[in-house]
Design an enzyme around this catalytic site. Structure first.
Site, short mmCIF file in Angstrom:
data_model
loop_
_atom_site.label_atom_id
_atom_site.label_comp_id
_atom_site.label_asym_id
_atom_site.label_seq_id
_atom_site.Cartn_x
_atom_site.Cartn_y
_atom_site.Cartn_z
N ARG A 69 68.45 42.31 -1.32
CA ARG A 69 67.85 43.22 -2.31
C ARG A 69 68.18 44.63 -1.85
O ARG A 69 67.80 45.04 -0.75
CB ARG A 69 66.33 43.02 -2.37
CG ARG A 69 65.63 44.12 -3.16
CD ARG A 69 64.21 43.80 -3.48
NE ARG A 69 64.13 42.82 -4.55
CZ ARG A 69 63.05 42.57 -5.29
NH1 ARG A 69 61.93 43.22 -5.04
NH2 ARG A 69 63.07 41.67 -6.23
N ASP B 25 59.24 45.76 -18.66
CA ASP B 25 59.27 45.95 -17.21
C ASP B 25 58.65 47.32 -16.92
O ASP B 25 58.42 48.12 -17.85
CB ASP B 25 60.74 45.88 -16.74
CG ASP B 25 60.92 45.87 -15.22
OD1 ASP B 25 59.90 45.74 -14.50
OD2 ASP B 25 62.06 45.99 -14.77
N GLN C 91 65.87 36.75 -11.53
CA GLN C 91 64.71 36.86 -12.41
C GLN C 91 65.04 36.34 -13.81
O GLN C 91 64.25 35.62 -14.41
CB GLN C 91 64.26 38.33 -12.48
CG GLN C 91 63.01 38.51 -13.31
CD GLN C 91 61.79 37.86 -12.70
OE1 GLN C 91 61.45 38.16 -11.56
NE2 GLN C 91 61.11 36.98 -13.43
N HIS D 279 69.33 41.97 -11.93
CA HIS D 279 68.32 41.11 -11.28
C HIS D 279 68.53 39.67 -11.81
O HIS D 279 67.68 39.14 -12.52
CB HIS D 279 66.92 41.63 -11.61
CG HIS D 279 65.85 41.10 -10.71
ND1 HIS D 279 66.10 40.25 -9.66
CD2 HIS D 279 64.50 41.31 -10.72
CE1 HIS D 279 64.95 39.95 -9.06
NE2 HIS D 279 63.98 40.58 -9.68
N CYS E 215 58.60 40.56 -15.54
CA CYS E 215 59.04 40.05 -14.23
C CYS E 215 58.00 40.29 -13.15
O CYS E 215 58.03 39.61 -12.12
CB CYS E 215 60.38 40.69 -13.85
SG CYS E 215 60.32 42.48 -13.66
N ARG F 42 60.48 31.26 -10.33
CA ARG F 42 61.45 31.84 -9.39
C ARG F 42 61.73 30.83 -8.27
O ARG F 42 62.87 30.66 -7.84
CB ARG F 42 60.91 33.15 -8.79
CG ARG F 42 60.81 34.33 -9.74
CD ARG F 42 62.17 34.89 -10.12
NE ARG F 42 62.93 35.36 -8.97
CZ ARG F 42 62.80 36.55 -8.39
NH1 ARG F 42 61.96 37.43 -8.88
NH2 ARG F 42 63.55 36.89 -7.34
N1 NVA Z 1 63.04 46.92 -12.58
C1 NVA Z 1 62.14 46.69 -11.47
C2 NVA Z 1 62.00 45.23 -11.23
C3 NVA Z 1 61.07 44.87 -10.09
C4 NVA Z 1 61.02 43.40 -9.83
C5 NVA Z 1 62.68 47.41 -10.24
O1 NVA Z 1 63.90 47.41 -10.06
O2 NVA Z 1 61.88 47.96 -9.49
N1 CP Z 2 59.93 40.13 -10.00
C1 CP Z 2 60.25 40.41 -8.74
O1 CP Z 2 61.43 40.41 -8.35
O2 CP Z 2 59.18 40.64 -7.94
P1 CP Z 2 59.20 41.20 -6.46
O3 CP Z 2 59.60 42.64 -6.51
O4 CP Z 2 57.78 41.03 -5.99
O5 CP Z 2 60.14 40.40 -5.62
#
Ligand code: NVA
Ligand code: CP
Length: 313
Positions: free
Chosen positions: A106, A229, A136, A133, A269, A297
């Site tokens: 990540r 989101d 997800q 992502h 998500c 997930r």
């Molecule tokens: N769009 C959000 C998703 C978090 C799971 C982010 O990138 O922070």
């Molecule tokens: N939806 C998602 O990826 O959640 P986290 O940021 O908690 O991993």
């Protein structure tokens, strides 16, 4: 390991046939999990998880999933590894991938995960970047299939369906576009001006897989799934206040759900901010499937890790 070496950096890295297999396999793996029936094809395999941003769901689903499949996990963050002290990504990739069987990352720019993958001996999975992502969306589509389709013909229920995306043209939106392009549904996208999806960034070949709407209510009309989101994704916190003002009308509320099909589902998500991108009445209401979505997930990623390491079973 699946040959040739297969990464999962974007939704388009797998084929339609792979997805048909994966959704079916995830259903089997989920059923075994619910029955306390062991499924341990990854004994003695190790997953390295690298987090440069925070996570709850991604960490627990990959970590628990790997242990449940008989494997082990190493958890690294920027703060507790040389990654935070400017060791080149290429060097890190060469070293880490000699010691483990699979890597989940990540991070920020998609180019970082691509550079890692280009130097990795083992499959690399995108656990979220600024641009995409895919894990997800894998879970979201599996959840839709569970509620509205048949895991034996998993892709059939997606054809011609409409997904309404209300909010930021972010990593989730880009990945929805890729999924629509590949699997044959349409995304109705409504974002505030200045936060539009970018077809080139999303990497979409067929511009007909999405339609842009100024008004979020119109985007929801006739939708089979309404989804949103956070207004501010990780890494964009400095824009918090500007975004708060720009996104005020992009809150999924009961009027938007009423504009969608009567049996439309709501997904997010997570983590969610009630009163910002979604009303509490919607996310906690009868059309919301966010808890199934979060749980899934675990099941889809177990199927994904098995596919990348062992191929189709
Ligand atoms: N769009 C959000 C998703 C978090 C799971 C982010 O990138 O922070
Ligand atoms: N939806 C998602 O990826 O959640 P986290 O940021 O908690 O991993």
């Amino acid at each position: 390991m699946r040959q040739p070496l297969q990464h999962y950096l974007q939704f388009t890295d797998l084929s339609v046939e792979d997805y048909a297999y994966l959704f079916n396999r995830a259903a089997l793996i989920k059923a075994k999990f619910k029955a306390y029936d062991k499924h341990q094809p990854l004994t003695d395999r190790t997953l390295a998880m690298i987090f440069e941003k925070a996570s709850t769901r991604t960490r627990i689903s990959f970590e628990a999933g790997m242990y449940q499949m008989g494997g082990a996990v190493v958890h690294l963050t920027t703060g507790d590894s040389q990654l935070g002290r400017a060791e080149p990504i290429e060097d890190s990739a060469k070293v880490i991938s000699r010691m483990v069987d699979l890597v989940m990352i990540r991070t920020y720019e998609q180019t970082k995960i691509e550079r890692f993958a280009a130097n990795s001996r083992v499959p690399v999975i995108n656990g979220l970047t600024n641009e995409f992502h895919p894990c997800q969306i894998l879970a979201d589509i599996f959840t839709f299939i569970e509620h509205r389709g048949d895991v034996h013909q998993p892709l059939d229920c997606l054809k011609g369906k409409v997904v309404a995306w209300v909010g930021d043209g972010n990593n989730m939106a880009n990945t929805w576009l890729q999924a629509a392009d590949l699997l044959g549904f349409t995304v109705h996208v409504s974002t505030p001006s200045g936060y539009e999806v970018n077809q080139a960034v999303a990497g979409v070949r067929n511009a007909n897989c999405f339609k842009v709407f100024k008004d979020p209510l119109q985007a929801c009309q006739g939708a089979d799934l309404v989804t949103t989101d956070v207004w501010t994704s990780m890494g964009f916190e400095a824009e918090n206040e500007t975004r708060r003002q720009a996104f005020a009308a992009w809150c999924v509320d009961e009027s938007m759900m009423a504009a969608a099909h009567k049996d439309a589902l709501f997904m997010h998500c997570l983590p969610a901010h009630r009163g910002e991108e979604v009303q509490a009445e919607v996310i906690d209401g009868p059309q919301s499937v966010v808890w199934d979505e979060a749980e899934n997930r675990l099941h889809v990623q177990k199927a994904l890790m098995e596919l990348l390491l062992l191929g189709r079973q």
